[in-house]
Scaffold this motif. Structure first.
Motif, PDB file in Angstrom:
ATOM      1  N   LEU A  68      -5.083  -3.505   4.795  1.00 61.10           N
ATOM      2  CA  LEU A  68      -3.971  -3.309   3.861  1.00 61.10           C
ATOM      3  C   LEU A  68      -2.652  -3.506   4.606  1.00 61.10           C
ATOM      4  CD1 LEU A  68      -5.290  -0.002   2.266  1.00 61.10           C
ATOM      5  CD2 LEU A  68      -5.194  -2.202   1.096  1.00 61.10           C
ATOM      6  N   VAL A  97       1.319  -2.713   5.140  1.00 57.79           N
ATOM      7  CA  VAL A  97       2.286  -1.642   4.848  1.00 57.79           C
ATOM      8  C   VAL A  97       3.572  -2.285   4.341  1.00 57.79           C
ATOM      9  CG1 VAL A  97       3.621   0.231   5.868  1.00 57.79           C
ATOM     10  CG2 VAL A  97       1.268  -0.185   6.622  1.00 57.79           C
ATOM     11  N   ARG A 143      -6.487   3.510  -1.973  1.00 54.29           N
ATOM     12  CA  ARG A 143      -6.655   2.084  -2.313  1.00 54.29           C
ATOM     13  C   ARG A 143      -7.828   1.485  -1.552  1.00 54.29           C
ATOM     14  NH1 ARG A 143      -1.022  -0.442  -1.598  1.00 54.29           N
ATOM     15  NH2 ARG A 143      -2.114  -2.117  -0.529  1.00 54.29           N
ATOM     16  N   THR A 201      -2.154   7.435  -0.141  1.00 54.01           N
ATOM     17  CA  THR A 201      -2.308   6.419  -1.192  1.00 54.01           C
ATOM     18  C   THR A 201      -3.052   5.192  -0.654  1.00 54.01           C
ATOM     19  OG1 THR A 201      -0.197   7.197  -2.013  1.00 54.01           O
ATOM     20  CG2 THR A 201      -1.002   5.142  -2.935  1.00 54.01           C
ATOM     21  N   LEU A 202      -2.717   4.804   0.590  1.00 55.78           N
ATOM     22  CA  LEU A 202      -3.400   3.647   1.170  1.00 55.78           C
ATOM     23  C   LEU A 202      -4.897   3.935   1.339  1.00 55.78           C
ATOM     24  CD1 LEU A 202      -0.904   2.324   3.893  1.00 55.78           C
ATOM     25  CD2 LEU A 202      -1.237   1.528   1.556  1.00 55.78           C
ATOM     26  N   LEU A 223       0.365   7.258   3.267  1.00 59.50           N
ATOM     27  CA  LEU A 223      -0.911   6.944   3.926  1.00 59.50           C
ATOM     28  C   LEU A 223      -2.085   7.399   3.047  1.00 59.50           C
ATOM     29  CD1 LEU A 223      -2.533   5.858   6.326  1.00 59.50           C
ATOM     30  CD2 LEU A 223      -2.418   8.125   7.320  1.00 59.50           C
ATOM     31  N   ASP A 264       6.574   1.898   1.365  1.00 59.04           N
ATOM     32  CA  ASP A 264       5.648   2.936   1.862  1.00 59.04           C
ATOM     33  C   ASP A 264       6.303   3.771   2.969  1.00 59.04           C
ATOM     34  OD1 ASP A 264       3.065   0.443   1.782  1.00 59.04           O
ATOM     35  OD2 ASP A 264       3.400   2.062   0.341  1.00 59.04           O
TER      36      ASP A 264
END
Ligand code: MLT
Length: 408
Positions: free
Chosen positions: A9, A11, A33, A29-30, A27, A15
Motif C-alpha cells: 500500500l 502512503v 485495507r 486504516t491501512l 496506520l 495519511d
C-alpha cells in the motif's frame, strides 16, 4: 503458511500528520485495507457477508517502530496467530518496501458476530480459510543461539544480514534492553548476547568467576561462533566498560564503536562502598531488593511517570540475573580501571550517545569521553535517562542507523 496474501500500500499525504509522519490512526486504516485486499485476492471480500457474520474488532495492540512518510510503499504481512471458536487473532508485520525496515507490528483480536451483534461460532468456510490455530511462539520471539564460552553456554540473538553489530547490554539488564534496535535496524546483522549468569545464558556458580576479561573473552567467543572477524560494537553502560576491555585485549575485532550512557572513569571510594552494600543486599534478599534501590537513578523521571512498561521491563531483566552473576558484576564494576587512555588509542569511528537526564553517566561525562576519541560524534537523546535505547527507542535507533549507514 498464512492464508493472507502480503499487500503493498502507498502512503498518501492525507495519511500523514503535521510533522509529515504517517499518522498512528491512519496506520489502523491501512491495516484494515490490507485485510480486505487480502480477502479479495483469496476467498472474496464477501466471505463474511455470504456466511451471515461480521468480524468485530475487540482489541488492537500496535507497536510503532519507525516513522513512515508520504509516498513510501508499505508491505503488510498478515498471519493467523490464534483461532478460537468465536474469535481469531491476526498478527500484522508492516515493512517499508524500499529497505525492508519493520515499521510496525500489530495484533488484532476479532470476535465473529451475527446480525444481532451476538458472538457466534466462526462458520466452517471461514474456519477452513483461516486454517488450524498455530501453536504459540516459544517465548514469543526468536529462539536464541547457544554459544559455548569456557564453562558456560551463552544465549545470543542473531538476526539479519549485512554489517555485523554486536550489542552489549549493561547492568542489571539483558539482551532485551536492545529489543527496539534489534527489531528496527533490519539492514544490519544484529548480534546480542546475554552476559554469563544472565537471562538465557548459563551461570558460573561463584561470584569470582566474573571479570571484565571474562566478559570480553565471551564476546570474542560469540563473534567466533557466528563467523564474524570484526564488528561494530555497541555497549550500554557496563556494556561500554566491557568494550573498553575488548579494546585492550582484542582491538582487531572492533570495526567501529557505539558507546551509550557509559563513562571511562572508575568508581569513587563512595561508589565502591555502595557496590559492596548492594552486593550484600542481593546476597540477603535477591535481585528484586537491589533493583528497587537502583531504579530511581536508571530512568528519567518522565519515563518513570509515563512509561510503566519500561519500569516493568527493567524489573524483569534484573530478575533474570543469578545471584552470583549480580554479585560478580558488582565487584567487576567496583574494581574497573580508568579507561581514558584506552579511548585515546582508538583509531576507528565512534558514536557516543547519552540520555539528557542520565544520572549515572551524565551528558558532560559523555561529551568529555567523546573528546578522547579522535573520530567521534556525540549526541544527546532528549527525554531519556540512563537507558536511552529503551526509553527513547526511535531517536536512539535513528542515531544508530545513521552512524551505521555511513560505515563503509
Ligand atoms: C549499567 O547500566 O551498566 C550500570 O549503571 C553501570 C554502573 O553502575 O556503573
Amino acid at each position: 503458511m498464512t492464508p493472507f496474501a502480503p499487500i503493498e500500500l502507498t502512503v498518501y499525504a492525507y495519511d500523514c500528520d503535521a510533522f509529515g509522519h504517517l499518522n498512528q490512526a491512519a496506520l489502523l486504516t491501512l491495516l484494515e485495507r490490507a485485510r480486505w485486499d487480502a480477502l479479495a485476492r483469496g476467498p472474496g471480500m464477501d466471505l463474511f457477508d455470504r456466511n451471515g457474520v461480521w468480524p468485530a474488532v475487540r482489541k488492537a495492540t500496535i507497536e510503532y517502530k519507525a516513522p513512515v512518510y508520504a509516498r513510501e510503499v508499505l508491505r503488510v504481512e498478515t498471519a493467523v496467530a490464534h483461532r478460537g471458536t468465536t474469535s481469531m487473532t491476526l498478527r500484522h508485520v508492516v515493512r517499508r518496501v524500499s529497505d525492508e525496515t519493520q515499521v510496525a507490528e500489530a495484533e488484532m483480536v476479532f470476535v465473529c458476530i451475527d446480525r444481532l451483534g451476538r458472538a457466534t461460532p466462526i462458520p466452517d468456510e471461514i474456519a477452513r480459510f483461516l486454517g488450524p490455530s498455530p501453536p504459540p511462539r516459544p517465548g514469543g520471539g526468536h529462539p536464541p543461539l547457544r554459544v559455548p564460552a569456557g564453562d558456560v553456554e551463552l544465549a545470543v540473538d542473531v538476526r539479519g544480514d549485512g554489517l555485523p553489530v554486536l550489542f552489549v547490554h549493561g547492568f542489571p539488564f539483558d539482551r532485551t534492553v536492545w529489543r527496539h534496535q534489534l527489531a528496527a535496524l533490519s539492514r544490519f546483522r544484529r548480534i546480542a548476547p546475554d552476559f554469563r549468569g544472565v537471562g538465557g545464558s548459563g551461570a558460573t556458580p561463584a561470584a569470582d568467576g566474573y571479570s571484565l576479561a571474562r566478559y570480553a573473552d565471551d564476546l570474542v567467543a560469540v563473534l567466533d561462533a557466528v563467523g564474524v572477524r570484526d564488528a561494530v560494537v555497541c555497549g550500554l553502560s557496563m556494556g561500554g566498560y566491557v568494550i573498553f576491555e575488548l579494546l585492550r585485549r582484542h582491538p582487531e575485532r572492533i570495526r567501529a564503536l557505539i558507546l551509550a550512557d557509559t563513562k571511562t572513569e572508575p568508581d569513587s571510594t563512595d561508589a565502591k562502598r555502595d557496590r559492596d552494600e548492594l552486593a550484600a543486599l542481593v546476597e540477603r534478599q535477591g535481585a528484586d531488593a537491589a533493583v528497587e534501590r537502583l531504579l530511581p537513578r536508571l530512568l528519567a523521571p518522565a519515563t518513570q511517570a509515563t512509561q510503566p512498561e519500561v519500569t516493568g521491563q527493567v524489573r524483569e531483566m534484573a530478575r533474570r540475573w543469578s545471584v552470583p552473576a549480580f554479585v560478580g558484576a558488582l565487584r567487576t564494576l567496583r574494581d574497573r580501571p580508568d579507561s581514558s587512555d584506552t579511548l585515546r588509542a582508538v583509531r576507528v569511528p565512534a558514536l557516543v550517545l547519552v540520555g539528557s537526564e542520565d544520572a549515572i553517566a551524565p551528558p558532560p561525562t559523555a561529551l568529555a569521553m567523546a573528546k578522547l576519541l579522535p573520530q567521534a560524534q556525540c549526541h544527546i537523546v532528549p527525554a531519556a535517562g540512563h537507558l536511552a535505547p529503551l526509553e527513547q527507542p526511535l531517536a536512539t535507533s535513528r542515531l544508530l542507523a545513521d552512524f551505521l549507514g555511513a560505515i563503509p
